[in-house]
Design a protein around this motif. Sequence first.
Motif, mmCIF file in Angstrom:
data_model
loop_
_atom_site.group_PDB
_atom_site.id
_atom_site.type_symbol
_atom_site.label_atom_id
_atom_site.label_comp_id
_atom_site.label_asym_id
_atom_site.label_seq_id
_atom_site.Cartn_x
_atom_site.Cartn_y
_atom_site.Cartn_z
ATOM 1 N N ASN A 95 11.320 -19.263 -22.233
ATOM 2 C CA ASN A 95 10.284 -18.438 -22.847
ATOM 3 C C ASN A 95 10.472 -16.945 -22.590
ATOM 4 O OD1 ASN A 95 8.815 -20.600 -23.954
ATOM 5 N ND2 ASN A 95 7.779 -20.980 -22.004
ATOM 6 N N ALA A 96 11.558 -16.583 -21.908
ATOM 7 C CA ALA A 96 11.809 -15.169 -21.598
ATOM 8 C C ALA A 96 11.882 -14.283 -22.846
ATOM 9 C CB ALA A 96 13.074 -15.033 -20.761
ATOM 10 N N PRO A 97 12.410 -14.782 -23.992
ATOM 11 C CA PRO A 97 12.423 -13.924 -25.189
ATOM 12 C C PRO A 97 11.030 -13.490 -25.654
ATOM 13 C CG PRO A 97 13.993 -15.717 -25.444
ATOM 14 C CD PRO A 97 13.209 -16.013 -24.201
ATOM 15 N N LYS A 98 9.979 -14.159 -25.187
ATOM 16 C CA LYS A 98 8.613 -13.776 -25.561
ATOM 17 C C LYS A 98 8.048 -12.665 -24.669
ATOM 18 C CE LYS A 98 7.525 -18.505 -27.076
ATOM 19 N NZ LYS A 98 6.619 -19.673 -26.866
ATOM 20 N N ALA A 99 8.788 -12.291 -23.641
ATOM 21 C CA ALA A 99 8.269 -11.324 -22.671
ATOM 22 C C ALA A 99 8.019 -9.974 -23.329
ATOM 23 C CB ALA A 99 9.234 -11.175 -21.506
ATOM 24 N N ALA A 100 6.833 -9.431 -23.067
ATOM 25 C CA ALA A 100 6.472 -8.101 -23.549
ATOM 26 C C ALA A 100 6.198 -7.140 -22.398
ATOM 27 C CB ALA A 100 5.241 -8.179 -24.450
ATOM 28 N N ARG A 101 5.954 -7.701 -21.224
ATOM 29 C CA ARG A 101 5.633 -6.874 -20.055
ATOM 30 C C ARG A 101 6.257 -7.481 -18.813
ATOM 31 N NH1 ARG A 101 -0.089 -7.542 -18.673
ATOM 32 N NH2 ARG A 101 0.465 -8.395 -16.638
ATOM 33 N N LEU A 102 6.701 -6.614 -17.949
ATOM 34 C CA LEU A 102 7.311 -7.057 -16.703
ATOM 35 C C LEU A 102 6.639 -6.323 -15.550
ATOM 36 C CD1 LEU A 102 11.113 -7.604 -16.261
ATOM 37 C CD2 LEU A 102 9.743 -6.706 -14.395
ATOM 38 N N ASP A 103 6.077 -7.091 -14.619
ATOM 39 C CA ASP A 103 5.399 -6.507 -13.455
ATOM 40 C C ASP A 103 6.292 -6.633 -12.220
ATOM 41 O OD1 ASP A 103 3.362 -6.197 -15.217
ATOM 42 O OD2 ASP A 103 1.888 -7.398 -14.113
ATOM 43 N N VAL A 104 6.430 -5.542 -11.506
ATOM 44 C CA VAL A 104 7.235 -5.522 -10.284
ATOM 45 C C VAL A 104 6.369 -4.993 -9.144
ATOM 46 C CG1 VAL A 104 9.280 -4.611 -9.140
ATOM 47 C CG2 VAL A 104 9.357 -5.143 -11.576
ATOM 48 N N VAL A 105 6.366 -5.704 -8.025
ATOM 49 C CA VAL A 105 5.644 -5.271 -6.825
ATOM 50 C C VAL A 105 6.645 -5.174 -5.681
ATOM 51 C CG1 VAL A 105 3.814 -5.768 -5.177
ATOM 52 C CG2 VAL A 105 3.519 -6.373 -7.594
ATOM 53 N N LEU A 106 6.640 -4.038 -4.990
ATOM 54 C CA LEU A 106 7.494 -3.833 -3.832
ATOM 55 C C LEU A 106 6.617 -3.579 -2.607
ATOM 56 C CD1 LEU A 106 10.264 -1.573 -5.370
ATOM 57 C CD2 LEU A 106 10.618 -3.841 -4.407
ATOM 58 N N ARG A 107 6.950 -4.257 -1.529
ATOM 59 C CA ARG A 107 6.182 -4.131 -0.285
ATOM 60 C C ARG A 107 7.105 -3.635 0.820
ATOM 61 N NH1 ARG A 107 5.006 -8.910 -2.877
ATOM 62 N NH2 ARG A 107 2.860 -9.083 -3.686
ATOM 63 N N GLY A 108 6.984 -2.350 1.134
ATOM 64 C CA GLY A 108 7.849 -1.743 2.136
ATOM 65 C C GLY A 108 7.390 -2.047 3.546
ATOM 66 N N ARG A 109 8.332 -2.055 4.459
ATOM 67 C CA ARG A 109 8.015 -2.275 5.876
ATOM 68 C C ARG A 109 8.897 -1.370 6.719
ATOM 69 N NH1 ARG A 109 7.719 -8.150 8.573
ATOM 70 N NH2 ARG A 109 5.645 -7.987 7.607
ATOM 71 N N SER A 136 -2.179 -0.050 22.760
ATOM 72 C CA SER A 136 -2.664 -0.795 21.596
ATOM 73 C C SER A 136 -1.585 -1.740 21.104
ATOM 74 C CB SER A 136 -3.075 0.169 20.478
ATOM 75 O OG SER A 136 -1.956 0.898 20.015
ATOM 76 N N SER A 137 -1.964 -2.624 20.186
ATOM 77 C CA SER A 137 -1.020 -3.610 19.682
ATOM 78 C C SER A 137 0.067 -2.943 18.839
ATOM 79 C CB SER A 137 -1.761 -4.653 18.838
ATOM 80 O OG SER A 137 -2.416 -4.025 17.749
ATOM 81 N N ILE A 138 1.258 -3.541 18.858
ATOM 82 C CA ILE A 138 2.389 -3.012 18.104
ATOM 83 C C ILE A 138 2.381 -3.621 16.704
ATOM 84 C CG2 ILE A 138 4.891 -2.900 17.987
ATOM 85 C CD1 ILE A 138 4.968 -2.900 20.999
ATOM 86 N N THR A 139 2.373 -2.786 15.685
ATOM 87 C CA THR A 139 2.361 -3.236 14.295
ATOM 88 C C THR A 139 3.403 -2.469 13.505
ATOM 89 O OG1 THR A 139 0.639 -1.625 13.733
ATOM 90 C CG2 THR A 139 -0.082 -3.841 14.350
ATOM 91 N N ALA A 140 3.825 -3.052 12.373
ATOM 92 C CA ALA A 140 4.817 -2.416 11.513
ATOM 93 C C ALA A 140 4.121 -1.569 10.454
ATOM 94 C CB ALA A 140 5.695 -3.466 10.848
ATOM 95 N N ILE A 141 4.754 -0.469 10.088
ATOM 96 C CA ILE A 141 4.265 0.354 8.985
ATOM 97 C C ILE A 141 4.523 -0.389 7.678
ATOM 98 C CG2 ILE A 141 4.553 2.521 7.755
ATOM 99 C CD1 ILE A 141 3.280 2.954 10.397
ATOM 100 N N GLU A 142 3.505 -0.614 6.882
ATOM 101 C CA GLU A 142 3.657 -1.321 5.612
ATOM 102 C C GLU A 142 2.935 -0.565 4.506
ATOM 103 O OE1 GLU A 142 2.272 -5.294 6.121
ATOM 104 O OE2 GLU A 142 3.991 -5.922 7.345
ATOM 105 N N ASP A 143 3.508 -0.647 3.306
ATOM 106 C CA ASP A 143 2.887 -0.043 2.133
ATOM 107 C C ASP A 143 3.365 -0.800 0.905
ATOM 108 O OD1 ASP A 143 1.339 1.606 0.587
ATOM 109 O OD2 ASP A 143 2.122 3.476 1.426
ATOM 110 N N THR A 144 2.610 -0.699 -0.166
ATOM 111 C CA THR A 144 2.901 -1.456 -1.392
ATOM 112 C C THR A 144 2.811 -0.556 -2.612
ATOM 113 O OG1 THR A 144 1.974 -3.459 -0.401
ATOM 114 C CG2 THR A 144 2.225 -3.455 -2.794
ATOM 115 N N ILE A 145 3.698 -0.806 -3.557
ATOM 116 C CA ILE A 145 3.639 -0.104 -4.828
ATOM 117 C C ILE A 145 3.892 -1.112 -5.937
ATOM 118 C CG2 ILE A 145 6.078 0.525 -4.883
ATOM 119 C CD1 ILE A 145 5.216 3.229 -6.075
ATOM 120 N N ALA A 146 3.187 -0.954 -7.046
ATOM 121 C CA ALA A 146 3.326 -1.877 -8.181
ATOM 122 C C ALA A 146 3.512 -1.079 -9.455
ATOM 123 C CB ALA A 146 2.095 -2.776 -8.289
ATOM 124 N N VAL A 147 4.280 -1.624 -10.376
ATOM 125 C CA VAL A 147 4.520 -0.959 -11.661
ATOM 126 C C VAL A 147 4.569 -2.007 -12.754
ATOM 127 C CG1 VAL A 147 7.030 -1.038 -11.453
ATOM 128 C CG2 VAL A 147 5.974 0.701 -12.890
#
Length: 304
Positions: free
Chosen positions: A261-275, A285-296
Motif C-alpha cells: 500500500n506504499a504507493p498510496k502514501a501521501a504523508r510521511l511522519d518522522v520522529v527523532l528522539r535525541g539522547r 541528585s539522580s543521574i539522568t540523560a539529556i533527552e529531546d524530541t522533534i517531529a516532522v
Amino acid sequence: MMPHTRSRRRGGTLVELLISMVILGVLGTLVARIMMDQQRAFQRMTEQTVVRRELRSAMSLLPTELRGVSSVGGDITAFDNMSISFRASLGSSVVCARTATTVDLPPVGAARMALTSWASLPNVGDAVMLLRPDSSGQKGDFWSTHTVTNVSVLAAPCVGTVYVHPIADLLKTGLRLTVTPTLPDSVLAGSALRLVRPTRYALTQVASGRWYLGRSEFVGGAWTAAIPVSGPYQPASASGTGGLSVALYDTLGVSITTLANAPKAARLDVVLRGRGRSSSRVAGSSITAIEDTIAVRVALRNRR
C-alpha cells in the motif's frame, strides 16, 4: 616620673582557632558545592544544546530527501517503525545523444548552460528515469525507468549539439550510460534525465554503544556501511518508541502498514528522539540523560 608599662596583647585560644577552622571549612564546602552545581548545570545546558543541534541537523536533511519521493512511482522500497528505504534523487541531466541501450550526457559546467548536476556520480545498479514526450497512456508526465549496467567517460561529448560550446567545452568530459531494458523510441535527444539510487535511513549502533542516525546506499549490488549523519539518539525499538520512528499515511490520514500500500502514501511522519550524556543536575541528585524530541510531517510531492 610615671613608670612605663608594656601592654600585653592577648592571643587566640586553641578553641577559637578550631572554631575558625570549622567555619572556614563549612564556607569552603558551600563555595565548592555551588561551583560544582554551576559546572554541572553548564554541562547539562551544553549537552542539551548539542542534542537539539543534532536534531535540527537531521530534520534539515531528511525532509529534503523525502519530499521528492514518488510514492505512486514505487520510490519507497521498504519501511518499518524504525527505518525507511527509498530511491533518492542524486542528480539530473539531459540526453544529448542516444542508441537503443545508451544515453550520452553533457559535461558538468558546460559553457552554454548548466544541464548536468550530480550529488554523486552514476554507478552500476543506479536507476535512471527518462522523461517521455508521449504519455504512454499515463495521466500527466511519464518517466521511463532503466537500470545502469555500465558507466563510461566520454571525451568531448555531445559534439555538434546545442548543449555544448564547440571551443569552451572541447576539453571537458561527459558520461555515457549503458542501460537496460532497451530505451523506447519516444526518448529523444533533449529528454530530461533523473538519477536515483536506493537509500536507507536507520539507527545504527557505533563502537561506543551509542545510537546514531545512519545513511547507507545500495551500490554495486550491496548496501554500503551506514554513515552516521547525526546523533546520538535513544536506542532503536521495533515498537516505534526508539530514537527513530517512521509512519506513512494516505490522503485520508489512514496509517499504511504494508509495502503493497506504499504507493498510496501521501504523508510521511518522522520522529527523532535525541539522547545526550547522563549527568545530574546538582550534587547528590539522580543521574539522568539529556533527552529531546522533534517531529516532522513530510507531504510527498510526486504523487502522479
